[in-house]
Design an enzyme around this catalytic site. Structure first.
Site, PDB file in Angstrom:
ATOM      1  N   HIS A 267       3.873  14.182   0.490  1.00 15.71           N
ATOM      2  CA  HIS A 267       3.364  15.532   0.242  1.00 15.71           C
ATOM      3  C   HIS A 267       4.523  16.500   0.404  1.00 15.71           C
ATOM      4  O   HIS A 267       5.421  16.275   1.218  1.00 15.71           O
ATOM      5  CB  HIS A 267       2.250  15.897   1.221  1.00 15.71           C
TER       6      HIS A 267
ATOM      7  N   HIS B 280       0.844  -1.204   0.000  1.00 15.36           N
ATOM      8  CA  HIS B 280       0.000   0.000   0.000  1.00 15.36           C
ATOM      9  C   HIS B 280       0.879   1.252   0.000  1.00 15.36           C
ATOM     10  O   HIS B 280       1.340   1.693   1.050  1.00 15.36           O
ATOM     11  CB  HIS B 280      -0.904  -0.017   1.244  1.00 15.36           C
TER      12      HIS B 280
ATOM     13  N   HIS C 151       1.716   5.200  -2.280  1.00 13.71           N
ATOM     14  CA  HIS C 151       1.270   6.196  -3.257  1.00 13.71           C
ATOM     15  C   HIS C 151       2.521   6.756  -3.922  1.00 13.71           C
ATOM     16  O   HIS C 151       3.369   7.319  -3.255  1.00 13.71           O
ATOM     17  CB  HIS C 151       0.485   7.313  -2.575  1.00 13.71           C
TER      18      HIS C 151
ATOM     19  N   HIS D 297      -5.525  -0.261   5.767  1.00  7.14           N
ATOM     20  CA  HIS D 297      -5.173   0.590   6.920  1.00  7.14           C
ATOM     21  C   HIS D 297      -6.143   0.562   8.103  1.00  7.14           C
ATOM     22  O   HIS D 297      -6.817   1.548   8.392  1.00  7.14           O
ATOM     23  CB  HIS D 297      -4.891   2.024   6.472  1.00  7.14           C
TER      24      HIS D 297
ATOM     25  N   ASP E 137       1.378   2.677   3.690  1.00  6.44           N
ATOM     26  CA  ASP E 137       0.490   3.749   3.232  1.00  6.44           C
ATOM     27  C   ASP E 137       1.308   5.018   2.952  1.00  6.44           C
ATOM     28  O   ASP E 137       0.878   6.137   3.224  1.00  6.44           O
ATOM     29  CB  ASP E 137      -0.632   4.031   4.232  1.00  6.44           C
TER      30      ASP E 137
ATOM     31  N   ASN F 263      -4.854   6.826  -6.883  1.00  5.05           N
ATOM     32  CA  ASN F 263      -5.284   8.243  -6.819  1.00  5.05           C
ATOM     33  C   ASN F 263      -4.227   9.208  -7.347  1.00  5.05           C
ATOM     34  O   ASN F 263      -3.803  10.140  -6.670  1.00  5.05           O
ATOM     35  CB  ASN F 263      -5.715   8.622  -5.396  1.00  5.05           C
TER      36      ASN F 263
ATOM     37  N   ASP G 195      -8.774   3.449  -3.034  1.00  6.37           N
ATOM     38  CA  ASP G 195      -8.102   3.943  -1.832  1.00  6.37           C
ATOM     39  C   ASP G 195      -8.012   5.468  -1.790  1.00  6.37           C
ATOM     40  O   ASP G 195      -7.703   6.113  -2.795  1.00  6.37           O
ATOM     41  CB  ASP G 195      -6.692   3.376  -1.723  1.00  6.37           C
TER      42      ASP G 195
ATOM     43  N   ARG H   6       2.423   8.878  -6.674  1.00  5.85           N
ATOM     44  CA  ARG H   6       2.120  10.258  -7.130  1.00  5.85           C
ATOM     45  C   ARG H   6       2.361  10.527  -8.603  1.00  5.85           C
ATOM     46  O   ARG H   6       2.183  11.652  -9.048  1.00  5.85           O
ATOM     47  CB  ARG H   6       2.919  11.284  -6.314  1.00  5.85           C
TER      48      ARG H   6
END
Lengths: 307, 428
Positions: free
Chosen positions: B313, B64, B66, B236, B309, B98, B156, B68
């Protein structure tokens, strides 16, 4: 005299002797506002910036008057838009202001914790003039000054705070301040407006207003924060007023010398009936007057100047 | 050229191996696990790596993350995410949909895989969206996504609120052999919230997200899995209520699997006391009771996997007022060490840790990984269980710095990461 801290971000960790010092100082400065020439040179040459991200009448004016009566230069920056919407971040705004070398920055912001960002970043003293649903320390201080004036002391009193506790920064600061000063605090509102775990802050929780105000020395009514409601928390203002609007008949079962307070702005007929707001028990306008004194005291004590 | 990982403690739950052995790698594959591989072959087309004192385990899998890319390359790219994964000891990662555009069609899936090939780091397994643009309204084309290389489906970041859509998605995914991972959140309870609803949110004056916002959706998903008799994976898990629900469901024989993330057993909502935006994450950091329940769930097998997860950012999203800050924290480079603390404190055995970070994620994603069986891709992680180190985000391979663990002293570290027989990371 000086407070042993750089900033006033909230009353949560402010001990009793510091609150007493602020209130004593406010009391001694109050007289200045009744002089024909309402100005002393104490903070001459100091610059105070009022940075208001939320609309405000009394708090902003009160801070401005407080600064001017102490001869500080007060600059007002008002914007109803958030730093994000405006495009400049709060941090960039803070650094910009810092470059102009002010002495104290007063900030009101709709986001809880916004004053903490400035306090961490800037060397200036930061005064929280209300942040989100977090704290509004100067309001609680002026409330305590008013209670002390009218009741002699805060210690030993029972204070009932009624209304939208969940969204109220005034309630939080008063809970911290009043309990630190030795008052018994009751909070009251419909259960969905009572925030989780609040009883652990040393208050007793009521849902019936008549039970909450029975034998109380002070009743503090709060405004419903319509602007902070994400979803409708009650069916209608009419329905809310039926249970939580303070009216003459509610006062029949309270102490004869009960003091009725409201941080303003009041919504007449929603949380308080007009005849109660304007009646003999009301201290609402005293609160406003004391606001100037408390803010003068803070500006003075944070500047650390000798008189 | 042979690569021999000599003298380490080899733990491969898929073969019930846990003993001092030598792992032999040839032509990018595992060619055997032996005892006492002769030392002297060194220099004759054999490279021997001294693994004494180390754990030698099947390459870790972060199911899991991300990455980006596409859309938010200033936060992370497939390449930087892959590099961060290697430094964290991972040889395979699954990345969520996402992105911008959302990975809801084969061109995005293929693009991610092309970037992964160019990065030449870890194996990247794209998880495609269940619904178009993650809107929870219309299903994506599962077959096309499967053909393109997606290994699982998930919206997700957003819950699938419509129970009928969730049921259809689960049944359709099942008929294609695709696992489905569910982000459990009831928006009627969570919308507008910024942190766990508790005394801490009351004190901070921040709108709360109650634990039941998660519990209710976990219970719904369990009901759907039970009714359809189709397995479903819960992403999660953060609450005691979810752990209990999954435990009860498993006891009834419901085919449910679940993961948690290191921050849910390493931190509580108290960490938010200074409005630290690096601690802002969905689901939110919960109470100490919840963290204890998550640990108990890992220990007793209720929770099958630990996944980071990883949610990068930039300062643009994080150096702002708490309520405006983006949610998520990076985790690829701290996940193993934070999880290894559970071994140091006696909550998990080393074998259980390997199960939760390699064997089980492979099984849940149905990928041929998480094992050291002869013939498979030689994905191996070397772990030094005693290595103490201090988290310094300025040294991270990830493009982002949003870790709440900056400055933490941790014990246990991946010191070598081998992907398909190639040493991709080495800090012995």
């Amino acid at each position: 005299m000086k407070l042993p801290r750089k900033d006033i971000l909230g009353l949560k960790d402010v001990p009793r002797d510091e609150i007493a010092l602020i209130l004593d100082t406010a009391e001694s400065l109050k007289e200045i506002s009744s002089r024909p020439i309402k100005k002393v040179p104490t903070l001459r040459g100091k610059t105070v910036i009022n940075l208001f991200y939320e609309p405000s009448t009394r708090t902003r004016t009160s801070f401005e008057i407080a600064a001017k009566r102490l001869s500080a230069d007060a600059i007002n920056i008002s914007t109803s838009t958030s730093s994000v919407v405006k495009g400049e971040t709060l941090i960039d705004t803070a650094m910009t202001l810092d470059s102009m070398n002010p002495d104290i920055i007063v900030i009101r912001h709709g986001a809880s914790g916004a004053p903490h960002i400035l306090a961490k970043l800037l060397p200036q003293s930061i005064i929280n003039a209300g942040d989100g649903a977090h704290e509004h320390p100067t309001q609680a201080l002026l409330d305590m000054l008013t209670i002390r004036e009218r009741k002699g002391a805060v210690e030993g009193l029972t204070v009932a705070i009624v209304g939208d506790i969940a969204h109220s920064r005034v309630a939080r600061s008063n809970i911290y301040g009043l309990t630190t000063m030795g008052a018994q605090v009751r909070i009251c509102g419909p259960a969905m407006m009572i925030p989780r775990g609040i009883e652990k802050l040393g208050v007793s929780v009521f849902t019936s207003m008549d039970e909450a105000i029975a034998n109380a020395d002070v009743i503090m009514m709060l405004r419903i924060q319509f602007e902070r409601q994400n979803n409708v928390m009650f069916p209608s203002t009419r329905e809310y007023a039926r249970n939580y609007c303070l009216q003459a008949e509610n006062l029949r079962h309270t102490r004869k010398d009960v003091l009725i307070m409201h941080p303003g702005p009041i919504n007449r007929g929603i949380e308080i009936a007009p005849d109660i707001a304007d009646g003999p028990h009301s201290a609402i306008l005293d609160q406003v007057a004391n606001g100037v004194a408390v803010r003068m005291a803070l500006l003075y004590l944070l500047s650390g100047e000798q008189e | 050229m042979k690569l021999v990982l000599k003298g380490g403690r080899v733990i491969d739950p898929s073969q019930s191996i846990d003993s001092e052995m030598d792992v032999i790698i040839e032509k990018g594959r595992i060619s055997g696990i032996e005892r006492d591989f002769p030392q002297k072959e060194s220099g004759t087309g054999v490279r021997i790596i001294d693994c004494r004192g180390m754990l030698v385990v099947p390459g870790l899998i972060d199911m899991h993350t991300h990455l980006r890319e596409p859309g938010f390359e200033y936060k992370e790219t497939v390449k930087t995410g892959s590099d961060a994964a290697l430094a964290g000891g991972f040889t395979s990662i699954a990345c969520m949909a996402n992105t911008d555009p959302v990975n809801d069609n084969r061109s995005v899936t293929e693009f991610i895989l092309r970037q992964a090939r160019a990065a030449d780091g870890v194996h990247v397994f794209p998880v495609a969206a269940v619904s178009r643009n993650l809107e929870g309204a219309v299903l994506t084309e599962f077959t096309d996504l499967l053909d393109a290389g997606a290994v699982a489906l998930s919206d997700d970041g957003k819950p699938i609120v419509h129970s009928g859509l969730m049921r259809n998605a689960l049944e359709y995914a099942h008929s294609l052999g695709l696992p489905l991972m569910s982000h459990c959140e009831d928006p009627g309870l969570s919308t507008g919230g910024h942190m766990n609803e508790s005394l801490v949110s009351t004190e901070l004056g921040l709108p709360g997200i109650p634990a039941i916002a998660e519990d209710i959706m976990v219970l719904r998903d369990i009901a759907i899995a039970e009714y359809t008799k189709i397995s479903l994976h819960i992403a999660h898990v953060s609450t005691a209520g979810s752990v209990r629900a999954v435990r009860d469901a498993k006891a009834r024989g419901v085919a449910i699997t679940a993961e948690t993330a290191p921050h849910y057993f390493s931190l509580t909502d108290e960490a938010l006391a200074e409005y630290s935006t690096n601690c802002k994450v969905y689901p939110p950091l919960r109470t100490a009771d919840d963290a204890e329940a998550v640990k108990e769930g890992l220990k007793d097998g209720t929770l099958d996997a630990i996944a980071s997860d990883h949610a990068p950012h930039s300062s643009i999203e994080k150096d702002v007022e708490f309520e405006y800050a983006a949610t998520g924290m990076i985790g690829l480079e701290t996940s193993l060490a934070l999880s290894y603390a559970l071994v140091h404190t006696g909550i998990l055995t080393e074998r259980q840790l390997v199960e939760k970070m390699s064997t089980n994620p492979a099984a849940i994603l149905r990928i041929p990984k998480g094992t050291l069986q002869t013939g498979v891709d030689a994905d191996v992680t070397l772990i030094d269980p005693g290595r103490t180190w201090t988290v310094d985000t300025s040294l991270f391979r990830s493009k982002s710095r949003n870790s709440p663990f900056q400055g933490w002293k941790l014990k246990g570290k991946a010191v070598m990461t081998i992907v398909s027989g190639k040493i991709k990371y080495d800090e012995r």
